[in-house]
Design a protein around this motif. Structure first.
Motif, short mmCIF file in Angstrom:
data_model
loop_
_atom_site.label_atom_id
_atom_site.label_comp_id
_atom_site.label_asym_id
_atom_site.label_seq_id
_atom_site.Cartn_x
_atom_site.Cartn_y
_atom_site.Cartn_z
N ASP A 240 1.12 3.32 3.11
CA ASP A 240 1.08 2.49 4.42
C ASP A 240 2.42 1.51 4.17
O ASP A 240 2.19 0.20 4.36
N GLN B 268 0.00 -4.69 6.57
CA GLN B 268 -0.03 -3.66 5.70
C GLN B 268 -0.13 -3.75 4.10
O GLN B 268 -0.30 -2.87 3.26
N ASN C 73 0.74 -1.11 0.08
CA ASN C 73 0.14 -0.12 -0.03
C ASN C 73 0.90 1.20 -0.05
O ASN C 73 1.77 1.39 0.82
#
Length: 205
Positions: free
Chosen positions: A46, A72, A43
């Motif tokens: 993140d 994540q 991501n």
């Protein structure tokens, strides 16, 4: 020491590729056990801190990062068996493991960054081979971490079934202890018969 970054992924995202998977494998060199591959889609908002080539990290740091990656990112791991390694050769088997890992991502990725200088033939996704990619791309670095930890755990389990070879510490690589155990204890079902040190024991004159 240069750290891998998200630059390649950033350029690709600007071109419209949003599901970019880093792909890496571990276990081409051992005399025993499967070859393991991982595909990871990070991501961009993140990204775990401290991602790097798994070989450059301590075991404790790898495990902390593994937890963060699973929390994540999207992760897929797959193997090619010892039987497949012996049947089709280690390079093709490592590519087969990569293809399986990519196939398990759902929805599928739209671009792959693959560690190494070859793209597995069975992949139908737009792909790029990245030499020493685990030191350049955080996506590939993340894949290298989860693949290594997964395979190491497989070898620890196998070590309990076949003690004496030191797989819990050498992960099946040809350490001195492993080579001596091959001579003294013989070849297990998990040894790669196409690899010369194993083949020579089985077929010595």
């Amino acid at each position: 020491m240069t750290q891998p970054d998200y630059e390649m992924e950033r350029v690709l995202r600007a071109q419209g590729y949003l599901r970019i998977a880093g792909v890496d494998e571990v276990g081409r060199g051992p005399l025993a056990g499967p070859v393991t591959a991982a595909a990871v889609i990070l991501n961009p908002d993140d990204i775990p801190e401290g991602l790097n080539d798994s070989k450059k990290l301590t075991a404790k740091k790898r495990e902390a990062l593994e937890t963060a990656i699973y929390a994540q990112a999207e992760v897929s791991i797959a193997h090619a068996t010892v039987e497949e390694i012996d049947r089709i050769n280690i390079l093709k088997a490592s590519h087969l493991a990569m293809e399986r890992a990519v196939a398990e991502l759902n929805p599928p990725p739209d671009y792959l960054l693959i560690d190494g200088n070859l793209i597995p033939q069975g992949l139908r996704t737009r792909s790029e081979a990245v030499v020493k990619g685990d030191g350049r791309s955080v996506s590939i670095a993340a894949a290298s971490i989860v693949a290594k930890i997964c395979r190491d755990r497989v070898m620890v389990d196998l070590a309990q079934q076949h003690p004496g070879y030191g797989w819990e510490t050498n992960a099946g690589y040809p350490s001195k202890k492993h080579r001596e155990a091959l001579l003294n204890l013989g070849v297990t079902p998990h040894h790669r018969r196409s690899f010369k040190p194993v083949h020579n024991i089985l077929y010595q004159e």
